[in-house]
Design an enzyme around this catalytic site. Structure first.
Site, short mmCIF file in Angstrom:
data_model
loop_
_atom_site.label_atom_id
_atom_site.label_comp_id
_atom_site.label_asym_id
_atom_site.label_seq_id
_atom_site.Cartn_x
_atom_site.Cartn_y
_atom_site.Cartn_z
N ARG A 100 0.84 -1.19 0.00
CA ARG A 100 0.00 0.00 0.00
C ARG A 100 0.88 1.25 0.00
O ARG A 100 1.95 1.27 0.63
CB ARG A 100 -0.84 -0.04 1.28
CG ARG A 100 -1.82 1.10 1.47
CD ARG A 100 -2.98 0.97 0.58
NE ARG A 100 -4.11 1.80 0.99
CZ ARG A 100 -5.10 2.14 0.16
NH1 ARG A 100 -5.08 1.75 -1.10
NH2 ARG A 100 -6.11 2.85 0.58
N THR A 374 -9.69 0.61 -9.36
CA THR A 374 -8.72 -0.29 -8.80
C THR A 374 -8.78 -1.47 -9.74
O THR A 374 -9.60 -1.48 -10.65
CB THR A 374 -9.16 -0.58 -7.34
OG1 THR A 374 -9.14 0.64 -6.63
CG2 THR A 374 -8.34 -1.62 -6.64
N THR A 392 -4.10 -0.60 -7.12
CA THR A 392 -4.89 0.61 -7.38
C THR A 392 -4.06 1.87 -7.52
O THR A 392 -2.95 1.97 -7.00
CB THR A 392 -5.90 0.82 -6.22
OG1 THR A 392 -6.78 1.89 -6.54
CG2 THR A 392 -5.21 1.13 -4.90
N ASN A 394 -6.22 4.43 -6.91
CA ASN A 394 -7.40 5.01 -6.27
C ASN A 394 -8.41 5.41 -7.35
O ASN A 394 -8.98 4.55 -7.98
CB ASN A 394 -7.06 6.16 -5.32
CG ASN A 394 -8.22 6.43 -4.38
OD1 ASN A 394 -9.03 5.53 -4.15
ND2 ASN A 394 -8.35 7.61 -3.85
N ASP A 416 -7.78 8.36 0.51
CA ASP A 416 -8.30 7.26 1.33
C ASP A 416 -8.08 7.49 2.82
O ASP A 416 -8.59 6.74 3.66
CB ASP A 416 -7.68 5.92 0.91
CG ASP A 416 -8.51 5.20 -0.15
OD1 ASP A 416 -9.67 5.62 -0.37
OD2 ASP A 416 -8.02 4.25 -0.77
N SER A 445 -7.68 1.01 3.46
CA SER A 445 -8.14 0.52 2.15
C SER A 445 -9.35 -0.40 2.33
O SER A 445 -9.62 -0.88 3.43
CB SER A 445 -7.01 -0.27 1.50
OG SER A 445 -7.46 -0.91 0.33
N SER A 446 -10.05 -0.62 1.23
CA SER A 446 -11.13 -1.62 1.22
C SER A 446 -10.76 -2.82 0.36
O SER A 446 -11.57 -3.74 0.21
CB SER A 446 -12.41 -1.01 0.64
OG SER A 446 -12.83 0.08 1.40
N GLY A 466 -13.46 -1.11 -6.82
CA GLY A 466 -14.75 -0.51 -6.47
C GLY A 466 -14.74 0.28 -5.17
O GLY A 466 -15.81 0.51 -4.59
N GLY A 467 -13.55 0.68 -4.68
CA GLY A 467 -13.52 1.48 -3.45
C GLY A 467 -14.22 0.73 -2.33
O GLY A 467 -14.03 -0.47 -2.15
N1 GLY Z 1 -8.36 3.11 -3.16
C1 GLY Z 1 -9.35 2.19 -2.88
C2 GLY Z 1 -9.04 1.32 -1.71
O1 GLY Z 1 -7.88 1.08 -1.43
O2 GLY Z 1 -9.92 0.86 -1.05
#
Ligand code: GLY
Length: 563
Positions: A100, A374, A392, A394, A416, A445-446, A466-467
Site C-alpha cells: 500500500r 482499482t 490501485t 485510487n 483514502d 483501504s477496502s 470498487g472502493g
Molecule cells: N483506493 C481504494 C481502496 O484502497 O480501497
C-alpha cells in the site's frame, strides 16, 4: 435476531442459462484443466498465461500481469500506486503482502484543510498533493524475492514490449482516455503528449515509450530502478513542479510488509483475506459471520429478506470500519474481537425485520476490552498455488499526474485517509482518528483479495475494484456461489447492491432488485439509489473434478485465459 422469513426457492439470475426447467444448466465461464488467469484486460491475462506455460508459478504470473496492466490498463494498473496480494500455496501455507502507498514524511493531518477550516476536497483527489509514496514496484520485487521461480527480467519484459510496440485500444480504454483529456491538461505541468487526443477510438494504438524505458530500468535494477536513479529523480522533479510532497528520502524509505492474513471459518469454508491496513478481510469476516445466522440458502438472491439483512449487516460493519480501522503500524486495531462470531451476533440483535435502521442511530460496536478505480487479478497455477491481487491508483487514472520523463501515472491514494472527521472521501466514506493523516502512515483501504478453502482444499480465488463497494461485492459473490449454487461466472455477472453505513443509502445496479422487492425495501425505510455499475470481479472456482472455472466480469474488458 428477530427474523420472519418466507421460504423462497433459489432462482438463478441468468435465465438464459436454463436449458430445462427441472434442472437448469449453469452458465459457466471459461473452464480449463490446469491453470488460469483472470484479469481486467485480455492482453494482461494472455501475458499471465504465457508465464505459467513457461513454468512460472502463480506469483510469477501475478507479477507479470501487474506490470502488463500498468501498460494496457492505465486507469488502474500501475507502477505509481500500490496494492495487496494474498497467496495460498499448494502445501496449504498462506501469506499476505502489503504494498500500500504511504503518506510522505511532510504530510500532516490538516494538509487538506483550508485557512477557513473548510476541507479542500479536490486537493486530495487530483494533482500532485494527492499522491502517496508508491508501493507497487517494492511489493512485486519482494514477492519475487520470496516466491518467484522465473527470472525477474522475464516477468517485466512482456510489459516493456507492450509499452514500446504499442497496445491496441479497446472501446472502453479509448473512451476512458477521451474522458480525461481536460484533466490531463489541468493537472500536469508537462503535458503528457502520448495520451493527448480528443479522438481516441477503438483500434487505435497507444505507444508509451517513456513508460517502456522506465520498465527497462525496473527490469535491470529491480526496486532500485524505481526508488533510485532516474525514475526517482523524475518523481521528485514532478513533485516540485506541481507542489507535491514526495521526496527522494520518502522513496528510499518505502518498504512493503509481509502480513498475516485474516483467516476465519464460514460454515464448511475457510476464508483467507487481507488484514489491515485493508478493512477488507475484517469486514468480510463480519459480514459472513452475520450471514451465517441468516437462512440465506432458502432466500432468493437479492430478494427482499436477503437484501434487508445484508443491508443491515453492511450498515453495522461499515460503522465499525470508520471507528476502528486504519494502519496497524500506527494504531491498535481489535481485529480478533471484530471477527469473532459472537460480536456480529450482538451487532445484529437489534435488526428489525420490518424496518431499516437509520444509519444515524448506528454507532460503532462496543469492543470487549481490549472509487473507484482499482483492479483485481486471480491466478491459479498448474501446481495448485493461488494468488489474489488487488492493486490501485485510487480514482480512475489516479491523481492524473503523469511523471514527466518516466511516463507513468501517480496515485491519488491520500484521499483514502480521513481528510477531516465527518468529511466524506470520493467513495462517500467518512472516517475518524484511526485513519487520520500522519507522516509515513498507510491510508485505510477496502481492497479485499480473497481465497476460499473448502474442506481444507483450494475452492475459490476472488476480488474486485470498487472502493468501499469492494468488500460487499466480494461478500455477495461468495454468497452467490456457496449459498445460491451459482457458477463462478453467474456469481460474477449477478447484479449487486451496496450499503456502507454513511451515507444512509443503498446503491444498486439496475435490475438488482425486482420491482416488487424494491417497493418493499422502500416501505421498510431503505433509501435506494441507482448506480450504473458496481465492481469488476475477477474470480476462479475449483470444480469438483479439479478443473478451473473463470468468472470474468462483463462490466469491463475482463478476460479469463488459461490452459
Ligand atoms: N483506493 C481504494 C481502496 O484502497 O480501497
Amino acid at each position: 435476531m428477530r427474523m420472519k422469513h418466507k421460504l423462497i426457492l433459489p432462482i438463478l439470475l441468468i435465465a438464459a442459462a436454463c436449458s430445462t426447467p427441472e434442472k437448469p444448466e449453469k452458465s459457466t465461464g471459461l473452464v480449463t484443466t490446469s491453470a488460469m488467469v483472470v484479469s481486467a484486460h485480455p492482453e494482461a491475462s494472455r501475458v499471465g498465461k504465457e508465464i505459467l506455460k513457461k513454468g512460472g508459478n502463480a506469483i510469477d504470473a501475478s507479477i507479470a500481469v501487474q506490470f502488463a496492466l500498468a501498460v494496457v490498463f492505465p486507469a488502474a494498473g500501475n507502477i505509481g500506486g500500490g496494492g495487496f496480494m494474498v497467496a495460498r500455496f499448494a502445501d496449504g501455507s498462506v501469506d499476505a503482502l502489503d504494498y500500500r502507498e504511504k503518506a510522505p514524511d511532510a504530510a500532516s493531518p490538516n494538509m487538506y484543510i483550508g485557512e477557513t477550516g473548510e476541507p479542500m476536497v479536490e486537493k486530495s483527489i487530483r494533482g500532485h498533493l494527492a499522491c502517496g509514496v508508491p508501493g507497487t514496484v517494492a511489493g512485486l520485487a519482494d514477492a519475487h524475492h520470496k516466491y518467484g521461480k522465473l527470472s525477474w527480467s522475464e516477468l517485466v519484459q512482456p510489459a516493456i514490449d507492450l509499452a514500446i510496440k504499442g497496445v491496441v485500444l479497446t472501446e472502453r480504454e479509448a473512451s476512458g482516455l477521451r474522458n480525461i483529456q481536460e484533466d490531463l491538461k489541468k493537472y500536469n505541468t508537462t503535458i503528457p503528449d502520448h495520451l493527448i487526443s480528443e479522438n481516441w477510438k477503438k483500434g487505435d494504438i497507444l505507444f508509451q515509450e517513456e513508460l517502456g524505458h522506465t520498465l527497462e530500468r525496473i527490469r535491470d535494477g529491480g526496486r532500485a530502478g524505481f526508488y533510485d536513479g532516474k525514475t526517482a529523480q523524475d518523481i521528485v522533479a514532478e513533485m516540485k513542479s506541481g507542489g507535491g510532497l514526495i521526496t527522494l528520502q520518502d522513496l528510499k524509505n518505502y518498504t512493503a510488509v509481509w502480513r498475516k492474513p485474516v483467516r476465519f471459518d464460514y460454515k464448511d469454508y475457510n476464508v483467507i483475506s487481507m488484514p489491515p491496513p485493508s478493512s477488507g478481510g475484517v469486514l468480510l469476516a463480519q459480514l459472513l459471520n452475520a450471514a451465517a445466522d441468516f437462512p440465506e440458502k432458502n432466500w432468493k438472491p437479492n430478494g427482499l429478506e436477503s437484501s434487508h439483512y445484508i443491508i443491515e449487516a453492511e450498515r453495522r460493519a461499515y460503522a465499525d470500519r470508520a471507528a476502528y480501522l486504519g494502519d496497524p503500524d500506527f494504531i491498535s486495531i481489535p481485529v480478533e474481537q471484530l471477527i469473532r462470531k459472537d460480536y456480529m451476533k450482538k451487532r445484529m440483535a437489534d435488526v428489525d425485520p420490518e424496518k431499516a435502521t437509520p444509519s444515524a442511530e448506528v454507532g460503532a460496536g462496543v469492543i470487549p476490552a481490549e472509487s473507484d478505480q482499482t483492479t483485481h487479478l486471480s491466478i491459479v497455477d498448474a501446481q495448485g498455488n493461488a494468488v489474489a491481487v488487488t492493486t490501485t491508483l485510487n480514482a480512475g487514472y489516479g491523481s492524473m499526474v503523469v511523471v514527466a520523463g518516466s511516463g507513468f501515472l501517480l496515485n491519488d491514494e491520500m484521499d483514502d485517509f480521513s481528510v477531516k472527521p465527518g468529511v466524506p472521501n470520493i467513495y462517500g466514506a467518512i472516517g475518524g482518528e484511526a485513519n487520520k493523516i500522519e507522516p509515513g502512515k498507510r491510508m485505510l483501504s477496502s481492497m479485499t483479495p480473497t481465497i476460499v478453502e473448502k474442506d481444507k482444499k483450494l475452492f475459490m480465488v476472488l476480488g474486485t475494484p470498487g472502493g468501499t463497494t469492494i468488500i460487499t461485492t466480494v461478500f455477495q459473490t461468495i454468497l452467490n456461489v456457496v449459498e445460491h449454487g451459482m457458477s463462478m461466472q453467474e456469481a460474477v455477472t449477478a447484479k449487486r447492491f451496496h450499503m456502507q453505513w454513511m451515507p444512509d443509502v443503498v446503491g444498486h445496479e439496475p435490475g438488482a432488485f425486482s420491482a416488487s422487492d424494491s417497493t418493499m425495501l422502500l416501505k421498510k425505510g431503505h433509501k435506494l439509489t441507482l448506480r450504473k455499475s458496481i465492481g469488476r470481479m475477477d474470480a476462479i472456482r475449483i470444480l469438483k473434478d479439479g478443473r478451473l472455472e473463470g468468472g470474468a466480469d462483463p462490466r469491463g474488458d475482463d478476460t479469463a485465459d488459461g490452459y
